[in-house]
Design a protein around this motif. Structure first.
Motif, PDB file in Angstrom:
ATOM      1  N   SER A  71       0.825  -1.204   0.000  1.00  0.00           N
ATOM      2  CA  SER A  71       0.000   0.000   0.000  1.00  0.00           C
ATOM      3  C   SER A  71       0.859   1.253   0.000  1.00  0.00           C
ATOM      4  N   GLY A  72       0.739   2.022  -1.065  1.00  0.00           N
ATOM      5  CA  GLY A  72       1.487   3.268  -1.192  1.00  0.00           C
ATOM      6  C   GLY A  72       0.813   4.456  -0.536  1.00  0.00           C
ATOM      7  N   LEU A  73      -0.239   4.210   0.248  1.00  0.00           N
ATOM      8  CA  LEU A  73      -0.901   5.349   0.892  1.00  0.00           C
ATOM      9  C   LEU A  73      -0.963   5.179   2.395  1.00  0.00           C
ATOM     10  N   ASN A  74      -1.046   6.298   3.066  1.00  0.00           N
ATOM     11  CA  ASN A  74      -1.246   6.380   4.509  1.00  0.00           C
ATOM     12  C   ASN A  74      -2.266   7.470   4.780  1.00  0.00           C
ATOM     13  N   HIS A  75      -2.851   7.415   5.950  1.00  0.00           N
ATOM     14  CA  HIS A  75      -3.750   8.483   6.375  1.00  0.00           C
ATOM     15  C   HIS A  75      -2.985   9.431   7.288  1.00  0.00           C
ATOM     16  N   ALA A  76      -3.148  10.715   7.069  1.00  0.00           N
ATOM     17  CA  ALA A  76      -2.549  11.702   7.971  1.00  0.00           C
ATOM     18  C   ALA A  76      -3.252  11.627   9.322  1.00  0.00           C
ATOM     19  N   TYR A  77      -2.522  11.967  10.361  1.00  0.00           N
ATOM     20  CA  TYR A  77      -3.096  11.908  11.716  1.00  0.00           C
ATOM     21  C   TYR A  77      -2.617  13.074  12.582  1.00  0.00           C
ATOM     22  N   GLN A  78      -1.877  14.005  12.013  1.00  0.00           N
ATOM     23  CA  GLN A  78      -1.221  15.050  12.788  1.00  0.00           C
ATOM     24  C   GLN A  78      -2.188  15.988  13.502  1.00  0.00           C
ATOM     25  N   ASP A  79      -3.324  16.287  12.901  1.00  0.00           N
ATOM     26  CA  ASP A  79      -4.291  17.213  13.489  1.00  0.00           C
ATOM     27  C   ASP A  79      -5.196  16.448  14.460  1.00  0.00           C
ATOM     28  N   ILE A 103      -9.093  11.087  11.975  1.00  0.00           N
ATOM     29  CA  ILE A 103      -8.129  10.623  10.976  1.00  0.00           C
ATOM     30  C   ILE A 103      -8.829  10.375   9.642  1.00  0.00           C
ATOM     31  N   LYS A 104     -10.032   9.848   9.684  1.00  0.00           N
ATOM     32  CA  LYS A 104     -10.807   9.593   8.463  1.00  0.00           C
ATOM     33  C   LYS A 104     -10.986  10.853   7.625  1.00  0.00           C
ATOM     34  N   ASP A 105     -11.047  12.020   8.272  1.00  0.00           N
ATOM     35  CA  ASP A 105     -11.293  13.279   7.573  1.00  0.00           C
ATOM     36  C   ASP A 105     -10.023  14.037   7.217  1.00  0.00           C
ATOM     37  N   GLN A 106      -8.864  13.497   7.534  1.00  0.00           N
ATOM     38  CA  GLN A 106      -7.605  14.143   7.187  1.00  0.00           C
ATOM     39  C   GLN A 106      -7.138  13.667   5.813  1.00  0.00           C
ATOM     40  N   PRO A 107      -6.247  14.410   5.198  1.00  0.00           N
ATOM     41  CA  PRO A 107      -5.815  14.026   3.847  1.00  0.00           C
ATOM     42  C   PRO A 107      -5.015  12.725   3.858  1.00  0.00           C
ATOM     43  N   ILE A 108      -4.970  12.105   2.697  1.00  0.00           N
ATOM     44  CA  ILE A 108      -4.128  10.925   2.571  1.00  0.00           C
ATOM     45  C   ILE A 108      -2.738  11.360   2.110  1.00  0.00           C
ATOM     46  N   GLU A 109      -1.761  10.558   2.459  1.00  0.00           N
ATOM     47  CA  GLU A 109      -0.387  10.778   2.027  1.00  0.00           C
ATOM     48  C   GLU A 109       0.002   9.580   1.190  1.00  0.00           C
ATOM     49  N   LYS A 110       0.711   9.816   0.088  1.00  0.00           N
ATOM     50  CA  LYS A 110       1.109   8.700  -0.757  1.00  0.00           C
ATOM     51  C   LYS A 110       2.594   8.777  -1.079  1.00  0.00           C
ATOM     52  N   LYS A 111       3.210   7.594  -1.108  1.00  0.00           N
ATOM     53  CA  LYS A 111       4.623   7.467  -1.467  1.00  0.00           C
ATOM     54  C   LYS A 111       4.782   6.196  -2.281  1.00  0.00           C
ATOM     55  N   MET A 112       5.553   6.286  -3.340  1.00  0.00           N
ATOM     56  CA  MET A 112       5.755   5.182  -4.268  1.00  0.00           C
ATOM     57  C   MET A 112       6.414   3.982  -3.597  1.00  0.00           C
ATOM     58  N   ILE A 113       5.925   2.798  -3.915  1.00  0.00           N
ATOM     59  CA  ILE A 113       6.555   1.532  -3.547  1.00  0.00           C
ATOM     60  C   ILE A 113       7.091   0.905  -4.826  1.00  0.00           C
ATOM     61  N   VAL A 114       8.318   0.372  -4.759  1.00  0.00           N
ATOM     62  CA  VAL A 114       8.917  -0.323  -5.903  1.00  0.00           C
ATOM     63  C   VAL A 114       9.376  -1.697  -5.433  1.00  0.00           C
ATOM     64  N   ILE A 115       8.973  -2.721  -6.176  1.00  0.00           N
ATOM     65  CA  ILE A 115       9.431  -4.089  -5.917  1.00  0.00           C
ATOM     66  C   ILE A 115      10.171  -4.546  -7.159  1.00  0.00           C
ATOM     67  N   GLY A 116      11.462  -4.856  -6.993  1.00  0.00           N
ATOM     68  CA  GLY A 116      12.332  -5.157  -8.121  1.00  0.00           C
ATOM     69  C   GLY A 116      12.068  -6.505  -8.771  1.00  0.00           C
ATOM     70  N   ASP A 117      12.577  -6.641  -9.995  1.00  0.00           N
ATOM     71  CA  ASP A 117      12.417  -7.861 -10.780  1.00  0.00           C
ATOM     72  C   ASP A 117      12.880  -9.091 -10.002  1.00  0.00           C
ATOM     73  N   GLY A 118      12.139 -10.177 -10.176  1.00  0.00           N
ATOM     74  CA  GLY A 118      12.553 -11.468  -9.651  1.00  0.00           C
ATOM     75  C   GLY A 118      12.444 -11.630  -8.152  1.00  0.00           C
ATOM     76  N   SER A 119      11.778 -10.739  -7.464  1.00  0.00           N
ATOM     77  CA  SER A 119      11.669 -10.840  -6.004  1.00  0.00           C
ATOM     78  C   SER A 119      10.497 -11.725  -5.604  1.00  0.00           C
ATOM     79  N   TRP A 120      10.551 -12.201  -4.364  1.00  0.00           N
ATOM     80  CA  TRP A 120       9.504 -13.075  -3.826  1.00  0.00           C
ATOM     81  C   TRP A 120       9.149 -12.584  -2.437  1.00  0.00           C
ATOM     82  N   LEU A 121       7.873 -12.259  -2.233  1.00  0.00           N
ATOM     83  CA  LEU A 121       7.364 -11.852  -0.927  1.00  0.00           C
ATOM     84  C   LEU A 121       6.488 -12.976  -0.404  1.00  0.00           C
ATOM     85  N   GLY A 122       6.820 -13.495   0.779  1.00  0.00           N
ATOM     86  CA  GLY A 122       6.091 -14.611   1.368  1.00  0.00           C
ATOM     87  C   GLY A 122       4.715 -14.212   1.862  1.00  0.00           C
TER      88      GLY A 122
END
Length: 186
Positions: free
Chosen positions: A99-107, A112-131
């Motif tokens: 998940s490349g998103l989070n919910h802001a919680y600072q205010d 939290i449901k009414d605060q903006p979302i924050e997003k940051k790119m996730i990259v998973i490289g070629d040939g990887s395996w996540l259990g």
């Protein structure tokens, strides 16, 4: 018009009438019938050829692009929420959350449901395996040919050719090309 009131899922006609003109699916892509495709035309969805997305998974590009490479396997009951780039020949076992998103919680005066979302790119490289049951948090890069052990929570970058385990995930082995072997990290 794209979304019903108070519902993050696009209307059914969006998938039928708009998305085919905006999204790219490679040849021989297999998306099982129970996969929930919460995709919108204003963010990119690219799935490379021969990729399989197994039953009960969710693909969501509502807040960021989702790109999945060729010949990858998205296992049972995965959640892929953009912005995410998954390389070629990647295996995600069952119940993986990327998940490349989070919910802001600072205010503290605003739910939290009414605060903006924050997003940051996730990259998973070629040939990887996540259990099974791995969680990858926003902003993380997992290198090429990495193994992330089942149940791990990935909160920071993992370099190429590494094995990571735990919560938070830490690198326990790397590949040493001089020795042509996997070596424990001290």
């Amino acid at each position: 018009m794209l979304f019903p009131l108070n519902d993050p899922r696009p209307r059914p006609w969006v998938n039928v009438l708009l998305n085919p003109f905006y999204h790219t699916l490679g040849r021989n892509v297999c998306i099982r019938s129970s996969v929930r495709m919460d995709v919108v035309p204003f963010n990119k969805l690219v799935i490379g050829e021969k990729t399989i997305i197994e039953d009960f998974s969710v693909i969501n590009n509502g807040v960021g692009d989702v790109q999945i490479g060729c010949d990858s396997l998205i296992g049972l009951s995965n959640a892929i929420i953009g912005p995410v780039i998954i390389g070629d020949k990647v295996i995600l076992a069952q119940h993986v959350v990327v998940s490349g998103l989070n919910h802001a919680y600072q205010d503290v005066r605003t739910a939290i449901k009414d605060q903006p979302i924050e997003k940051k790119m996730i990259v998973i490289g070629d040939g990887s395996w996540l259990g099974a049951n791995v969680v990858v948090t926003a902003g993380v890069t997992i290198g090429k040919h990495c193994v992330v052990a089942a149940g791990s929570i990935v909160t920071r970058n993992i370099p190429d050719h590494s094995v990571a385990v735990g919560n938070p995930a830490r690198v326990v082995k790397t590949y040493d090309s001089d020795r042509d072997a996997w070596v424990k990290v001290s």
